[in-house]
Scaffold this active site. Structure first.
Site, PDB file in Angstrom:
ATOM      1  CD  GLU A 152      19.117 -40.110 -28.751  1.00 17.79           C
ATOM      2  OE1 GLU A 152      18.432 -39.180 -28.372  1.00 17.79           O
ATOM      3  OE2 GLU A 152      20.522 -39.625 -29.894  1.00 17.79           O
ATOM      4  CD  GLU A 256      21.435 -41.291 -35.517  1.00 17.51           C
ATOM      5  OE1 GLU A 256      22.044 -40.831 -34.774  1.00 17.51           O
ATOM      6  OE2 GLU A 256      20.268 -41.550 -35.484  1.00 17.51           O
TER       7      GLU A 256
HETATM    8  C1  XIL Z   1      19.063 -34.864 -36.157  1.00 21.18           C
HETATM    9  C2  XIL Z   1      19.274 -33.799 -37.032  1.00 21.18           C
HETATM   10  O1  XIL Z   1      20.269 -34.709 -38.491  1.00 21.18           O
HETATM   11  C3  XIL Z   1      18.917 -32.599 -36.964  1.00 21.18           C
HETATM   12  O2  XIL Z   1      18.512 -32.348 -38.137  1.00 21.18           O
HETATM   13  C4  XIL Z   1      18.423 -32.161 -36.526  1.00 21.18           C
HETATM   14  O3  XIL Z   1      17.434 -30.832 -36.368  1.00 21.18           O
HETATM   15  C5  XIL Z   1      17.990 -33.009 -34.261  1.00 21.18           C
HETATM   16  O4  XIL Z   1      17.558 -34.627 -35.151  1.00 21.18           O
HETATM   17  N1  XIL Z   1      21.038 -38.841 -32.711  1.00 21.18           N
HETATM   18  C6  XIL Z   1      19.937 -38.898 -33.757  1.00 21.18           C
HETATM   19  C7  XIL Z   1      19.423 -38.456 -35.137  1.00 21.18           C
HETATM   20  O5  XIL Z   1      18.982 -39.916 -33.511  1.00 21.18           O
HETATM   21  O6  XIL Z   1      17.813 -38.763 -35.184  1.00 21.18           O
HETATM   22  C8  XIL Z   1      19.963 -36.592 -35.051  1.00 21.18           C
HETATM   23  O7  XIL Z   1      19.219 -36.086 -35.714  1.00 21.18           O
HETATM   24  C9  XIL Z   1      21.058 -36.986 -34.314  1.00 21.18           C
HETATM   25  C10 XIL Z   1      20.391 -37.497 -33.055  1.00 21.18           C
END
Ligand code: XIL
Length: 341
Positions: A152, A256
């Site tokens: 990101e 994701e």
């Molecule tokens: C999220 C997790 O799912 C949560 O449990 C945590 O509180 C915050 O992070 N992008 C990403 C992930 O790369 O690591 C994130 O995961 C969601 C958005």
């Protein structure tokens, strides 16, 4: 047939898992049956690997070689190894879930503590990447097949302002990938990972700011499309983006996947299933057309009750393939169906 069996001909199927499922035998059996990849939902992020106590107790000793602790990730690694499941390493360098003290002079914890200088932060970054990669390569060889080296880093204004740009500077992405390449034994592909990668402005920005410079030095192997979608996301743009990254000399992984949906009615879950089906039709087609070297698809969570979206969006979400009891939803059968066409 399970998800992983249905898609064996195409790509790996994975899920992000939280820590508590490691103690839940029925859920662990479910994972081993459905998936051939897992990602730690949180435990491989810097805030969970950095040893806060050691670093802050002896800041001089650890100034350029931060102390790291692996007790939280070993149970995942052991489970994956035992069950022949691969893992995505998520994530080495990120602005989020990395404590502020990591960027501070002498690891000081106050909110206004001065930040460390560039040389110190480069040394900390190199040491962290070396320590984490070397550990998993030596203790758990063959488990991690992909690393999200940087997560990101791109926003509409360009490179995101963060403690990384504030300490190391504009080249922190390049530096991170140089270190990752240096310490990798070649067993894992190196990925850049981001959200909203399907937006036209963002795919251009990611190419210009991140992928092109990395490709010039041969430092990147894959593009991670997070793929947090909604019921409205334009799937035509999604397909264009998939093929855009796919045309580069890179693997592509969906890292994701979820589709935010706040209405659990049967009709709405039917629409969710149709969206998943359209998406998987695209993915399979991109692979069959050789338009993208798509090597894995990971869902961000195992079942609706565990989805991060409910907290993140501040409204209850029903975005995944399994309901709160791990019962397959219509979307599950739609995804299986897309593999058989
Ligand atoms: C999220 C997790 O799912 C949560 O449990 C945590 O509180 C915050 O992070 N992008 C990403 C992930 O790369 O690591 C994130 O995961 C969601 C958005």
């Amino acid at each position: 047939m399970s998800l992983k069996e249905s898609y064996q001909f195409c790509f790996k199927m994975g899920a992000a898992i939280p820590r508590h499922v490691l103690k839940d035998e029925p859920v662990l059996r479910h994972i081993a049956q459905e998936y051939d990849s897992i990602t730690c939902e949180n435990d491989m992020k810097p805030e969970n690997l950095l040893d806060a106590e050691a670093n802050r107790k002896e800041p001089e000793r650890y100034d350029r070689s931060p102390a790291v602790t692996f007790e939280k990730i070993d149970p995942y690694m052991e489970y994956a190894k035992k069950n022949g499941i691969g893992m995505r390493g998520h994530t080495l360098v990120w602005h989020n879930q990395t404590p502020r003290w990591f960027f501070a002079k002498d690891y000081r914890n106050e909110e206004d503590a001065p930040l460390a200088d560039r040389e110190t932060m480069l040394a900390r970054m190199e040491s962290y990447i070396r320590t984490v990669m070397t550990y998993v390569q030596q203790k758990w060889p063959g488990v991690i097949y992909a690393w999200d080296v940087v997560n990101e880093a791109v926003v509409e204004e360009g490179l995101r302002e963060s403690f990384w740009t504030g300490t190391v500077g504009q080249d922190f992405v390049l530096q991170a990938f140089r270190f990752a390449r240096k310490y990798s034994d070649g067993s894992a592909a190196l990925f850049y990972n981001d959200y909203d990668t399907f937006l036209p402005w963002k795919r251009e920005a990611i190419y210009d700011l991140i992928l092109r410079p990395l490709l010039e030095e041969g430092l990147v192997d894959g593009m991670g499309m997070q793929t947090h979608l909604t019921m409205e996301t334009d799937l035509d743009e999604y397909e264009k983006s998939l093929r855009y990254y796919g045309a580069l000399p890179l693997q592509v992984q969906i890292t994701e996947l979820d589709i935010h949906n706040t209405d659990p009615s049967e009709e709405s879950m039917e629409r969710l299933a149709q969206r998943y089906e359209s998406l998987f039709d695209q993915l399979v087609k991109a692979r069959k057309d050789k338009a993208a070297d798509l090597t894995g698809v990971t869902f961000w969570g195992l079942q609706d009750d565990m989805s991060w979206l409910t907290a993140f969006r501040k409204e209850r979400s029903y975005p995944l393939l399994f309901d709160g009891q791990l019962k397959p939803k219509k979307a599950y059968y739609a995804v299986l169906g897309a593999a058989e066409k």
